[in-house]
Every structure is written in C-alpha cells, then in structure tokens.
Design an enzyme around this catalytic site. Structure first.
Site, PDB file in Angstrom:
ATOM      1  N   GLN A 257      42.836  55.843  31.368  1.00  0.00           N
ATOM      2  CA  GLN A 257      42.124  54.577  31.408  1.00  0.00           C
ATOM      3  C   GLN A 257      41.723  54.145  30.009  1.00  0.00           C
ATOM      4  OE1 GLN A 257      41.923  52.922  34.346  1.00  0.00           O
ATOM      5  NE2 GLN A 257      41.524  51.323  32.860  1.00  0.00           N
ATOM      6  N   GLU A 324      36.484  49.813  39.506  1.00  0.00           N
ATOM      7  CA  GLU A 324      37.833  49.353  39.871  1.00  0.00           C
ATOM      8  C   GLU A 324      38.617  50.528  40.492  1.00  0.00           C
ATOM      9  OE1 GLU A 324      40.166  48.477  36.459  1.00  0.00           O
ATOM     10  OE2 GLU A 324      41.797  47.526  37.577  1.00  0.00           O
ATOM     11  N   HIS A 325      38.648  51.650  39.778  1.00  0.00           N
ATOM     12  CA  HIS A 325      39.323  52.860  40.269  1.00  0.00           C
ATOM     13  C   HIS A 325      38.286  53.951  40.470  1.00  0.00           C
ATOM     14  CE1 HIS A 325      42.330  50.799  37.617  1.00  0.00           C
ATOM     15  NE2 HIS A 325      43.102  50.994  38.672  1.00  0.00           N
ATOM     16  N   ASP A 358      48.801  53.118  39.948  1.00  0.00           N
ATOM     17  CA  ASP A 358      49.165  52.053  39.003  1.00  0.00           C
ATOM     18  C   ASP A 358      50.622  51.641  39.160  1.00  0.00           C
ATOM     19  OD1 ASP A 358      46.662  51.984  37.863  1.00  0.00           O
ATOM     20  OD2 ASP A 358      47.168  53.364  36.234  1.00  0.00           O
ATOM     21  N   HIS A 417      29.620  12.708  66.873  1.00  0.00           N
ATOM     22  CA  HIS A 417      30.062  14.032  67.302  1.00  0.00           C
ATOM     23  C   HIS A 417      29.752  14.215  68.784  1.00  0.00           C
ATOM     24  CE1 HIS A 417      30.425  14.862  63.041  1.00  0.00           C
ATOM     25  NE2 HIS A 417      30.784  16.110  63.256  1.00  0.00           N
TER      26      HIS A 417
END
Lengths: 429, 429
Positions: A257, A324-325, A358, A417
């Site tokens: 990373q 994220e991961h 990935d 309506h």
C-alpha cells in the site's frame, strides 16, 4: 519505522486516525475554463490541450483499429494470459450481482409492486497514463459494465509523446469489448465525456481514478448532473494482525500500500506488541529492496501501528477508521466478520493479501478511500444499473388504498393529488 | 391548454423535450458562509439563523418528548390511520430489498468471494416546513432507514413562528422510530448535519427535498464527502396513453403533477389525437376546481402533448426524456414494460395513478427528476446500505492465482504488490 501507539482511548481515535488532509487546491477557475473551452470548441480544444500537456499533435482523437491491433501484438503472451485469468475471476464474482426482476409483492390486495434493474446506457472510463499503466482498472470497470449491458462504453486515456496509449490498456479494453477509445487525458477528458464533442459522446456516468485535476473535473461533472463512481482520496490499508500472523506477510502487505504514493496511509492494529515489533523489523529489511523505496518510506513515516487489548478493540477502531482495504491476518478472522461495519473490501486470513484483490481474486478494486467506506460502496454491477420501481393497481386495489391517499394528500394540501384518486373512485361507484 | 405536437422527428427530441433550465443562481458564497458560521459557532449560529429566517427565538433546538406527545394528540385519528396503512405497504415493499449475505463464489479453487450489506450508521433527513407539511417524505425515508438498521437517524425541519414543527411530521417521525428531531431549516440544517454541532450529530448521508438553498447546501456537503440521496430538480410526470385510456383520469394525473409548482413538467404522449384532444378538454374543466389553479395552469403552459404513430414510438421518446414518473394508461401497458430503459417509477394501467405511489402503494416517492432517471435510482434500502466485499484465499488459492498477480503487478510497475504475493508463494515452497 512506523510509530507505535499503545492502548489509546476511544476519545482519541479522531486525532489518532486522522488522515492526511486532502489537497484542496482551488482548481475551480481552471476546471471551469476547461469545461467552457471543450463546450465551445469541442475536439479542437481537446487537441490543443493534448498538444500542451501531453506534447503531441494528434490528427485523430479516436484510437484506430490498426493501433489496437498493434497493441495486441506487442503485449506478451504471459501478460495476456494473466489478464485473461483475472478477467475470468472478476466475471465470475460480478455475475452473482446481476439481479433478476424482483419478486412481485402484493402490498395490499390489488396493489402489486416490484423492481427491475436497467443498465445505465452510456458510461465513460478515465484511465490514467504515465509510468503505471492501470490496465487492471480497465478490467475492474469494463467487466461489470459489459455484464450490466451498458450500450455505450467510452474510454479516455492520455497518449504518450508519440501519440500512443499503453498497449496493455488497449489490449485489455479490446478484451472486455470497449470499442470507443480516445487519446485524451486530464480534466479535458472528463469535460469531453460530460459534455460531448464531435468525436466523443457525452455519457451519463464517469468512472475511474485520476490526479487532482481529473478529480476536480469529476466533481464539476457531478454538479452538472453526470453521476460519478465515488469521491476520490489516497489509497489505504488497515491490517489487524495477532500473534498468529506472519510478520513477513504483514510487512509486505503494508508496503504494497505504501508504495502507491507518499500520501498513502497504512495502519497496523494488533493485540500483540511482539507482532508489531517484528513487523517493524521486517519493514526495514523489505524496504531496502523496493524500487519505490523513497515513496514507501515517506508513506510509512506518517503511518501508525497501534496496540490494543483485544482483536475486538482493534475491529472497533477499524470501524471508526473505515478503511478502503481491511486485512484480517489472524486465525480468528472468521469470528470477526459480523462485527465489521465500515470497510471497502475485506481480506480474511494469512494468504489473502490485498494484491490478490487488486488484480485477480474477483472482487472489485475500485473502492471507497478516505473514510468514504462509511457511506459509499465500491464499484459493482450496481454501479452500472438503475433500479426502476413498478406498481400495478387494480380497481380493487385503488378501492383499498385510495381513501388513505385522499386523506394524506389533503393533509399535505395537494388537492389535485387527491382528485386523481377521487375521480377514479367515483368512476367505480 | 397544453401545446400539441404531431409526429416529431427523433432528431428534434432534444429541443422538444428540453426541461425548464434549473435556476443556477450562484449561491456558493452564501452557502460557504453558512457552513463557516455553523462550524465555528455551532448551535448559536443555528439559533441566530432560525431567529432571522423562521422568526422565532429557540432555547432548545431539539424537539422535546412533550412536543412530540402533544403532536400525537393533535393529529386526527383518520390521518393517523391513513399514515399507518401507507407505512405498512412501504414496509412490505422495502423489506423485499433487504439482501442476505451473497452466496459465496469460488472464483478459482481456493479463492472464495462474497458480499455483505451493512447499514450506513448515521443518516440525516431534511423535511421542509411551510404550508405543505411533507410527512409522507418522513415515511419514505424513515421506513427504509429503520429496516436497514441505521443506528442514528437525525431529522431537521424548520419551525413555524411559534417554534413548532407541524404535528403530522412529528407524529410520523415518532411512528417510524426517529428519536432525534431538531427544529432547524434551510442551508443551516444541512450544514449542521454535515459538520455536527453541540446538539446535532454529524451524519454520513443526507436525504430529503428542499428549496434552492437546501439543494445548494447538499451539493456543498457532498463536496465535503457527505453522501446525498440524489441531485434535485423539479418534479415531473410523463403519461403514455392510447385510445383505451380514460381522458378524465389522464387529465387528473397531469394536474396532480402540475400543482407541485410552476416549474413542474407534465408530458402526454399518445398514438391517438382524439385522446389528446379529450384530455385537453378535461384539463380545462378540472383546472377550474383546483385551489392551486394558478400554479397548475402555469406549469401546463410550458408542458406538451405529443402525437406519435405507435406506443412503441411513445416509449422511445419516454426513454429519451427519462421521466421521474411514467404512467402507462393503456390496456397494452404490460407489453411495454421490457422496453422501459429510463424512468424513476412506473405506473401500469388505468387505476395506477401517481398519487398512489406518492403516498401508499409501497414504492418510494423519492425519485430521480430532471432526466437523472438515466443515471440514478430512486431511494430504496440500497440507499441506506454499503456493500462490503470479502475474499478468503487459501494456500492452494494463492498458488493458483498468485503467479498471474505477480505478472500483472510487475507490468503496472508495482513491485511491492508483487512482493506481497511472492513472499507468500516462497513460504509455501
């Protein structure tokens, strides 16, 4: 190497897990002028920007069949075969996300409701150029778009100074069935897909990574009503590891990373101080051998390893951070899954490294960064679809729910309506 | 009444179906200053704005239990019972959208992937005040949020000059289990939910309708990373009707949309000139009896009825327009469904009027307007959830896909990505 923090208070999580500030340069004027130029001068503006920024004078923006055929002949068989293997896995996983027409529900006798998925008809992909040709992103966007049935898929990527797009990008685009490929990059590519030019069709949704100009242009497109995949931020990983983890594996994951960029963020949470220390030793050794050593080192310098009393506490902190991961490097990984609230994609067990996701496990790598995992999902089939609701109401049905609707519409002062119901109920009397 | 156009060319659809331009007043400076004020002064800023714009000096922003109990005693039993009936239908339909953990897929031997839904933990609703108290929007947002399991639901609505929120809104909020109700409106309410103040917690996603200030504030919140339900625009209906339709019903449906505001758009497509003429006659008669006659009349004046050769052509034009509401007033409605590409919600058959879906059929009335049905879905359970992907890779699994990942990572010049795999493959040798 990484800073080590022991047993922080929950009250300090906000400062402890603060992300690097997003660079909020004011690009608005610049981006507005790009959109204005592209709107008024179309292809001519794109060619002028390409000359200015990519250093190449293009006659045609669209990639020709010859260029695509040439790219296909240049990519090695080894890489082709790897890409095909990844594609097959991505297809297998994303196919499970295709939804049939939902089951009809009779909410009240005579009132039947259901949902149907419809593909977004025109989508656009931005694929950055430069030294790292992200052909993997072409797979991650192209496969679900194809499976969803998007009718028109446009891909823009900046040319090099010879006027060419990287062959692996062209090969992959062709493999997933993308026919409309344009040699244009930067904010001008986003403007072209948002507005449309003589050669580039306007699309309804824009996907893909990019630098700060591309990101700012996507925000501008969003303000114009074009959907985007998700807001952007630097990539990040959070590893929860205990004494059962292999420090060499954990260090390798953190580095994978950290090599993305100096603003990448890497966090290690553990209930074992020994593991944290061993990982730090491993980081020193592995760093030495990396080509992108300087980048990774700087990313690590503002990253953190944190000691907690238990894996449950680690997970609580992870939910706060919303990575994220998320890698669960523990024999106990399975027991933690139900407690996960905020994460983009989760890697369970010692062999599930982020790199696999990935590229080739089958899950999508376009994921929410910067804490957006608290409110956004990664890219999936859903990202290429709209959900349309349907209702079919019989004479019996309107007699059953019509009176309630009349009362509610009147209470909201919406008499027309109410009247749409009353007119029908009267006709049924 | 409505303009009648016969047999237009497809090339002219863009100008024919052009929507009224969205008012793009530049509110940015104003909105920025509201966000800055709310960030620095918190509740004090909210109280000052409330005094200025709603004409009331509040001690407490939060609705007390007493206020909620009082509201519950004021709402009529008839309205309560109508709201409960609507709630039950909305629950029945939205429940079908809850997804279990997805089936695990073994994309390659030893590589298992799946998805799980997780609720967005903190969400905020904006409910406008004023003459039309939109308690129906409280149902449409609150029911799916509750079913999704959102932990914290915040509701903001402007008080009247007595410092009160409309009782029907409070009753409905209480009915769907919303505990945190704040008396604050306008852009400052959105800023409060985006940033957080002493009394109002910050949320991850903001939902709900509003005027141009609220809309601009939601766009600002989105730029700060807060998700929003969807971009806003004036409400609209497109009716496809043939000779089997009842002109009285069709006219009533067109008017129920036209009464929303002078910028509401109403479109009638038909293969029968007789039907178009009969509907226009009916419009004249029904308009006369409407309290909001002036608004409806002005909305109709820039609306259109268009004659086509066939229902299929009507549907093609409808897909181009991408209406928020699509009514199929024809005995042939069922045969057209598979051709629908772009629409928010579809009403099939002569008794399925839009008002039913606005309140009580069970479908959601928070729908994409202004052509956004081409790229956005209406609100559903999905709007309150994130999808988290998972992968579990065994030693066998990484041996199967690892080599491909090594090749791809190297081709993208990401050597630490490659190394995370190589390290593990070496350990398995």
């Amino acid at each position: 190497m990484m800073q080590v923090i022991q047993f922080p208070n929950e009250a300090d999580y906000a400062s402890l897990f603060q992300r690097p500030m997003l660079e909020q340069k004011n690009l608005e004027d610049l981006i507005n002028s790009v959109f204005t130029e592209v709107k008024s001068r179309g292809d001519e503006a794109l060619k002028a920007y390409t000359k200015q920024f990519d250093g190449v004078d293009l006659r045609e923006l669209r990639c020709s069949n010859e260029e695509i055929e040439e790219a296909k002949s240049v990519v090695t068989e080894e890489l082709k075969s790897a890409i095909k293997q990844a594609k097959a896995n991505i297809e297998r996983f994303h196919k499970t996300q295709l939804q049939p027409k939902s089951k009809e529900v009779e909410t009240t006798e005579g009132v039947v409701c259901w949902r149907e998925q419809r593909a977004i008809q025109k989508v656009g992909f931005y694929i950055p150029g430069g030294t790292a040709p992200l052909f993997s992103s072409v797979l991650m966007l192209g496969v679900p778009a194809s499976l969803s049935g998007c009718k028109e898929i446009v891909l823009c990527s900046p040319p090099n100074n010879e006027g060419k797009i990287h062959p692996a990008i062209l090969y992959t685009a062709d493999l997933v069935g993308i026919k409309s490929i344009y040699k244009v990059g930067g904010a001008q590519a986003i403007a072209a897909m948002a507005i449309g030019t003589q050669s580039i069709p306007a699309v309804f949704k824009i996907f893909g990574p990019g630098n700060q100009y591309v990101t700012a242009a996507k925000m501008k497109a969003q303000q114009l009503g074009i959907a985007i995949d998700m807001p952007a931020g630097p990539s990040e990983v959070l590893v929860i590891a205990d004494a059962t983890a292999n420090p060499r594996f954990v260090a390798a994951d953190l580095l994978s990373q950290a090599e993305h960029g100096i603003d990448s963020q890497v966090i290690l949470l553990s209930d074992s101080l020994q593991l944290i220390e061993d990982v730090n030793d491993e980081l020193v050794q592995q760093l030495a051998a990396l080509p992108r050593k300087k980048i990774a080192q700087e990313a690590l310098s503002h990253s953190k390893s944190v000691l907690f009393h238990s894996l449950e506490e680690c997970l609580k902190a992870s939910n706060f951070y919303a990575p994220e991961h998320l890698i669960l490097a523990s024999d106990e990984g399975d027991n933690l899954l139900s407690e996960i609230q905020n994460a983009g994609s989760v890697f369970v067990g010692h062999y599930s490294c982020e790199s696999l996701g990935d590229y080739a496990s089958g899950t999508n790598h376009t994921l929410p960064t910067h804490g957006y995992a608290a409110n956004y999902s990664g890219v999936s089939i859903d990202s290429f679809m709209k959900q349309v609701t349907f209702q079919k109401v019989s004479a019996q049905g309107i007699q059953n729910i019509g009176p309630a609707v009349e009362i509610m519409a009147e209470a909201e002062s919406l008499f027309a309506h109410k009247n749409a119901v009353t007119t029908r109920l009267n006709a049924l009397k």
